[in-house]
Design an enzyme around this catalytic site. Structure first.
Site, short mmCIF file in Angstrom:
data_model
loop_
_atom_site.label_atom_id
_atom_site.label_comp_id
_atom_site.label_asym_id
_atom_site.label_seq_id
_atom_site.Cartn_x
_atom_site.Cartn_y
_atom_site.Cartn_z
N TYR A 1 -15.57 1.77 131.71
CA TYR A 1 -15.47 1.95 130.26
C TYR A 1 -16.25 3.17 129.81
O TYR A 1 -16.60 3.31 128.64
CB TYR A 1 -15.90 0.70 129.50
CG TYR A 1 -14.90 -0.43 129.63
CD1 TYR A 1 -13.60 -0.30 129.15
CD2 TYR A 1 -15.24 -1.63 130.23
CE1 TYR A 1 -12.68 -1.33 129.27
CE2 TYR A 1 -14.32 -2.66 130.36
CZ TYR A 1 -13.04 -2.51 129.88
OH TYR A 1 -12.12 -3.53 130.00
N GLN A 2 -16.53 4.04 130.77
CA GLN A 2 -16.94 5.41 130.45
C GLN A 2 -18.26 5.54 129.70
O GLN A 2 -18.52 6.55 129.08
CB GLN A 2 -15.81 6.09 129.65
CG GLN A 2 -14.47 6.01 130.39
CD GLN A 2 -13.29 6.37 129.51
OE1 GLN A 2 -12.65 5.49 128.97
NE2 GLN A 2 -13.05 7.64 129.36
N TRP B 1 -15.34 -0.91 119.62
CA TRP B 1 -15.72 -1.65 118.40
C TRP B 1 -16.83 -2.64 118.71
O TRP B 1 -17.51 -3.13 117.82
CB TRP B 1 -14.51 -2.33 117.78
CG TRP B 1 -13.96 -3.50 118.57
CD1 TRP B 1 -13.55 -3.51 119.86
CD2 TRP B 1 -13.77 -4.84 118.09
NE1 TRP B 1 -13.10 -4.75 120.23
CE2 TRP B 1 -13.23 -5.59 119.16
CE3 TRP B 1 -14.00 -5.47 116.87
CZ2 TRP B 1 -12.91 -6.95 119.04
CZ3 TRP B 1 -13.69 -6.81 116.74
CH2 TRP B 1 -13.15 -7.55 117.82
N GLU C 1 -5.49 -8.20 122.31
CA GLU C 1 -4.83 -7.03 122.88
C GLU C 1 -3.54 -7.36 123.64
O GLU C 1 -2.89 -6.45 124.16
CB GLU C 1 -5.81 -6.29 123.80
CG GLU C 1 -6.94 -5.65 123.02
CD GLU C 1 -7.97 -4.97 123.90
OE1 GLU C 1 -8.16 -5.45 125.03
OE2 GLU C 1 -8.57 -3.99 123.46
N LYS D 1 -5.44 -13.08 123.73
CA LYS D 1 -6.46 -12.68 124.69
C LYS D 1 -7.83 -13.14 124.24
O LYS D 1 -8.66 -13.57 125.03
CB LYS D 1 -6.45 -11.16 124.85
CG LYS D 1 -7.47 -10.65 125.86
CD LYS D 1 -7.41 -9.14 126.00
CE LYS D 1 -8.44 -8.64 126.99
NZ LYS D 1 -8.59 -7.17 126.92
N GLN D 2 -8.07 -13.02 122.93
CA GLN D 2 -9.43 -13.28 122.44
C GLN D 2 -9.36 -13.57 120.95
O GLN D 2 -8.34 -13.36 120.32
CB GLN D 2 -10.29 -12.06 122.69
CG GLN D 2 -9.87 -10.82 121.87
CD GLN D 2 -10.45 -9.56 122.43
OE1 GLN D 2 -9.87 -8.95 123.31
NE2 GLN D 2 -11.61 -9.17 121.94
#
Lengths: 790, 790
Positions: free
Chosen positions: B352-353, B358, B500, B615-616
């Site tokens: 994730y860089q 968010w 997502e 998903k969430q």
């Protein structure tokens, strides 16, 4: 009945004849659609007489929509009244067991007669000729005859009757099946009548199938009857024993009739009497005999060809293929009704549900504007009659007005399921958005209304039907657009254009153009009727509760609707927002990426989705549709899109042919003309995509081939000023001749390599306005305009 | 330096200790992220000392974004200055070859010290303890020590130095690597300094790594130096010969420092002197010695824990897991800077860089509002500093204002590639729309600004940074909405909500709610500043060329923006338009449909796409975020969505814990608290999805666990009226204690099963307003409010 008549000779004119010699079962099964007999009421696939369900016989009945499998509402296939089986006493099956090269099949396009000829075989040299046509003289009737001949004396057993075991794509459509067997009225051999009464599963529509024969033995030949075998497998047979002397023959005339409860206007007489109608057809036919039946049908065809034919000299294959298309576009069209659609596969099978797509207005209807505008009117009237279905669809999806079904059957309800393709690698079902995103079908109908009224001047149609269609579609569009404040304009988001490989796109160049045109047309019509026919307008307005401010809204939306336009530098129109950012590859590259040849190329994970490869003409579809597209714009977009187009739809080649012809690229145009013309004849178009059967006759390509010839090479265009022609023939074509119609007056256009001669029809009631290569003449009846292409 | 100090004892308090005994290579490799040492500047994975790249050592450096593979801009992993290898003369590798049960690993959460202890082994009974921490006293420094002891006399070879062969996810980030080796300044054994100077590939940022050791043999033990082996494989080593008597030992203090050109404010001194900074850190550390270094770092941790700790009695596992989260949320946060984001995996790896999602505002920031609001301010200031990146993204996608990157690094440019997941069955790349459709990230930042200003009263922040953020996001939203004439309202189409698995949806309940709130907040702020700080407003307005009519537009869009609301009959909010029409199944059913366990469940063809499985938390995320959600609405939506939620994101369980706790469903709440708390500790969260590595510490879950405890069981809520608490403890919990902050004043909240005692901090400069179970008190310093839950 007692005089045996010789069979009609095998047709020989190659420009009027589709012929296939030899026997390979898979080939016969597939191109049985090409050898289709039909009359717009029913279609009879050209399978062999003894073939049963596993080899795809089908008699597809119009107006018989039925849902049996819970998903696909489709036309039914009725029991096959052409069933026959011929054996000798050694068990040789002369019709079913076919040695290679013994069989010859022909379709006489001039009369719509399909003929199977089996060469002599067996110790006695038994030969058979079977002919059939679906009558235009009596739409219920399929007339057929069998002629069985023997070179040496022999005894044969002929089973003829009705076979219920026919091909049905999606389930058994008959809830009730009742056999009917009537003794011979005259007590003669073989003169009993066979029949089946059926009732459809979903709606309980009664359908009657009847069959009768008349026997004509040659001198010395005899026919006796034996007890029919109780097969228990769906066949209802009569068994005939033929005793033939050397050189003897027996002709069996067969009358096979189908009628349904839907044939009677349900508003006046629900149900009707299909059994009575079918029985009457059979009796009439048997009384008339083959020659009279055939002549009556041929006369109907002759009248059609007199105005519908497009003649090509110098290219036999092109001529035949073009007539093949003109033939199939006729038999696909339920011209007898203004309540029925043209199926995407006509009546050649149940694929695409015998239902209308945008193909109907954009392809099938166009030749009728010239051959018989009344048929075009009937098709558009069908769209008016199905407005309720379109209104219900719009409402269900949260919009106003009328959103025509992507797949429209008899009542306009959406027949396109949410799910039908399958992603073949994962085996997962695909949710395509043909039904809810491909909104251009709605304005496409309005554009067809505009074209029809322009070509015919049929203001009565506009008042009675067209205005309501236009208003309701404009309402839909005005509810479907969104205002984007940042760009201060209306846009259309989340659509699927003609290029079906790209779903969920915004501002599709074709869709937005059609929408703007439909909105402006609706506003124009409202203004015109307000001025010229206020009472008619008031009637429509009341019927649809039109609010006073709606037409102004349509105008303002049309004025501020974004429509992608040619890039000032390149002239290319971006197919949709973001299209140019997609990977720029050609279809050949994508073909290499296929994991399975049966994969669907489009949504959601097909090879084309994130590339610029398009399934079919999209921007070009728009440019070709408009007569005033600047040449440089057409050129730029043809050059850009043509190499990126996969032609995964049979609708695509003809558009490219027209575009190329207009651009003077006659080589390209001829290539695409052939691709369109041979869609079915070449027999290599895929019959299954993403797990769904999509075979059968590509009726839009049939009409598209006409467009390629007439609008492409002939340069025909129609606008309010009349007919425009600008023929430019491809290499090898020495003459092109067709008839065009403008407001009830015909013009015969005859072009050669140097120019064109246009002749006003002698029976026109006044002058027909024609512009040839830019030169205008109001052509009086019989007058000629000669113009040169130079 | 000459006195050997005993190693610190293994920490024993289970509520402050993460411990793993035994050795299984894959387990150590995976949970090396849990045993992370860090300080917000760098993170050191807890791999074993001799491990090299193939076993995932990583020292992840903040503010070092670099693009090496053309797709993923990520933080670099610098050479590993903790490398060590210990062998005896028979070649036994005491650190690398680990017998099962010989190894014990601990993380002392209280001080951030990671400890590896190898039990005695080999003929001489050699044992080793290795400790390390990333210093909060000197952010460049990783202090470590090795203590090698032998039960019987022996001679050992110890290689220590820097290993350049470390794990890097997406390519080699160093364009230049220059070895630096300095002779021992004092000429003593082992006192040379090792170093590597590097320069990043993309931006050429200089990075310096330095390492030095100080040796402390026990009496009788000796250390000699041999020529370092020339490995040629990235290791820069010194080789020490340890001669140990029976019971003897050697302590090796290791100072490992990292500095980069980005450490110096580029506005004032581009480049800086990273080598000098790293060298100075090493020398300072070696001079100070382990005890002083450790004490200074422990003091920083003690100050943190004094305000950040959440105490739980009665549930040791919960207490430890909660502290684990509070620990990791600190070390993930670059609190030293207001220019850097919190990475979704912190500095535990490059996944994730190292960039903000968010998650940063919705999770990581929230505990800081109470522990140290200045850190929350720094994180939001980062969002202000990255507005240019957000403006560029908005412009590129055709919108106005600022659309924050879905994955935001140092400059706010969008780091999320268009393509990264892979559909594992077909092997085709997936075009996800996280970057262009998940627009809620923009209003989420504004909501966090609102929460921050409400909780702190920091009007200066609002004027200097917050207003510009709010205005630019409002501009974006006002350009992103569309007006739907048919429904006469603004809508937001084609988005991806927190769930997502469902892309391309319209009117997502969470997204539209956040958008409305952000738009209204921007309009409110504009009004307030116009009234109270016109000069500050003028400055902002000029900076962003604000037009006079824009604030009114924001207000009108907020007023007429459609936001899905509870169904009047059921109370359930539809997640997006059409959600209820999807197949209604549970995640368990979908799991059965997986073809490959590694499949991505979402777009475009995953098992969840066309179902109601989310998903969430999505609707619940919105309801939990608002303090005034009616209980019956929360109940209805919890009951509806909870069984349909897959918790495919680690952000999801904590939301459910808070919701369940508020509803008094303490059993559910505890279950979800545990699920959140054990996200990393249980070690079973998937590390690869759709082919992309997504392992490492789930920092949002760490902060979410805090939220579950404090906002869930503690019932903490903050609004303009002050702090609200309403504790309700789950079975087994006998006490819950935490500190809350409102506008600079703290309150200590201590709850038991009967009620709560809230104490105003003695050093508050005035009363802190607190409402407990609905009873309000302005609590003077030292004053207490006792309230009962009954």
């Amino acid at each position: 009945m007692s005089d045996p008549t010789p069979t009609d000779p095998t047709p020989t004119d190659p420009t009027w004849t589709v012929r296939a010699d030899g026997f390979e079962e898979a080939v016969v099964a597939r191109d049985a659609s090409n050898f289709l007999a039909g009359n717009g009421y029913l279609g009879v696939r050209g399978t062999l007489e003894p073939w049963r369900a596993e080899r795809f016989p089908a008699i597809t009945l119009s107006d018989s929509y039925d849902l049996a499998d819970g998903r696909w509402r489709e036309l039914v296939t009725v029991p096959n009244g052409l069933y026959a089986d011929l054996r000798d006493d050694d068990g040789r099956a002369y019709l079913a067991e076919v040695a290679p090269d013994r069989l010859s099949r022909t379709l006489d396009l001039r009369t719509g007669t399909v003929r199977h000829a089996w060469a002599p075989s067996g110790p006695a040299g038994v030969s058979v000729v079977a002919e059939r046509f679906a009558s235009y003289d009596d739409l219920h009737l399929v007339a057929a005859r069998l002629v069985v001949a023997a070179e040496r004396a022999t005894t044969l057993t002929l089973d003829v009757g009705i076979d219920g075991d026919v091909w049905s794509l999606h389930g058994d459509h008959f809830a009730a099946v009742h056999d009917v067997r009537t003794d011979a009225p005259d007590g003669e051999v073989g003169h009993e009548r066979l029949g089946v009464d059926l009732r459809t599963v979903e709606r309980g529509v009664p359908i009657a199938v009847r069959e009768g024969v008349a026997l004509a033995p040659s001198p010395g030949a005899r026919v006796a009857e034996e007890a029919a075998p109780a097969t228990g497998d769906g066949r209802r047979l009569r068994r005939l024993r033929l005793t033939l002397p050397a050189g003897g023959s027996v002709e069996v005339l067969r009358a096979f009739a189908v009628a349904s409860g839907n044939d009677v206007d349900p508003a006046t007489d629900v149900g009707g009497d299909p059994a009575g109608a079918a029985e009457a057809s059979v009796e009439r036919a048997l009384a008339a005999g083959w020659a009279a039946l055939h002549a009556a049908n041929a006369a109907s065809w002759a009248a059609y060809w007199a105005v519908a034919d497009v003649e090509v000299d110098g290219d036999v294959e092109a001529q035949r293929a073009l007539r093949f298309g003109i033939y199939h576009n006729r038999i696909a069209t339920p011209a007898h009704s203004d309540r029925l659609p043209v199926g995407a596969r006509g009546l050649s099978c149940q694929a695409y549900q015998g239902a209308a797509f945008w193909d109907q207005e954009t392809y099938n209807l166009v030749p009728w504007l010239h051959a018989d505008p009344a048929v075009a009117r009937a098709l558009l009237t069908y769209r008016w009659r199905t407005l309720d279905g379109a209104r219900a669809k719009a409402k269900r999806l949260g919009y106003a007005g009328a959103f025509y079904a992507w797949i429209s059957g008899d009542d306009g309800a959406e027949l396109c399921p949410d799910w039908f393709f399958r992603e073949v690698v994962t085996g997962r079902d695909i949710r395509n958005h043909f039904n809810d995103q491909q909104i251009h079908v709605a304005p496409d109908v309005v554009v067809a209304v505009d074209r029809y009224v322009t070509a015919t001047g049929d203001e009565a149609f506009l008042r009675d039907y067209g205005a309501e269609i236009a208003f309701e579609v404009a309402r839909f569009l005005a509810s479907r657009v969104v205002w984007v404040p940042h760009r201060a304009r209306w846009e259309i988001h989340t659509v699927l254009g003609p290029d079906e490989y790209h779903e969920f796109v915004d501002d599709d160049a074709f869709t937005n153009h059609q929408a703007r045109r439909a909105l402006a047309f609706a506003a124009d019509v409202h203004e015109r009727l307000a001025r010229e026919a206020p009472e008619a307008l008031a009637r429509v307005a009341e019927a649809i509760a039109l609010q006073a401010d709606e037409p102004a809204t349509w105008r303002s939306v049309a004025d501020a609707l974004f429509v992608p336009e040619p890039d000032p530098a390149t002239g290319v129109i971006e197919q949709f927002r973001g299209y140019f950012a997609h990977e720029d590859v050609t279809p050949d590259v994508l073909r290499e990426r296929l994991i399975d040849p049966g994969e669907y190329w489009g949504w959601p994970i097909g090879v084309a989705v994130h590339t610029q490869v398009l399934k079919q003409a999209d921007v070009l579809q728009r440019l070709v549709q408009e007569g005033d597209t600047p040449r440089e714009v057409l050129e730029a977009n043809y050059a850009y899109y043509e190499p990126r187009t996969q032609h995964g739809s049979s609708l695509s080649p003809s558009v490219h042919a027209v575009a190329a012809a207009r651009l003077g690229r006659t080589g390209d145009a001829l290539r695409y003309f052939r691709k369109s013309a041979l869609t079915d004849l070449a027999g290599d178009f895929k019959a299954v995509s993403g797990g769904t059967f999509i075979g059968g006759v590509h009726t839009a390509a049939c009409a598209g081939t006409w467009q390629a010839a007439v609008e492409g090479f002939g340069g025909l265009w129609v606008d309010g000023d009349g007919l425009h022609v600008a023929p430019l023939l491809p290499d090898g074509w020495t003459r092109l001749r067709f008839t065009a119609t403008f407001r009830g007056r015909r013009a015969v256009v005859e072009a050669d390599r140097d120019g064109v001669t246009v002749t006003g029809a002698a029976d026109n009631d006044g002058p027909v306005p024609v512009t040839a290569y830019g030169a205008f003449r109001a052509l009086a009846p019989g007058a000629q305009l000669v113009a040169s292409s130079a």
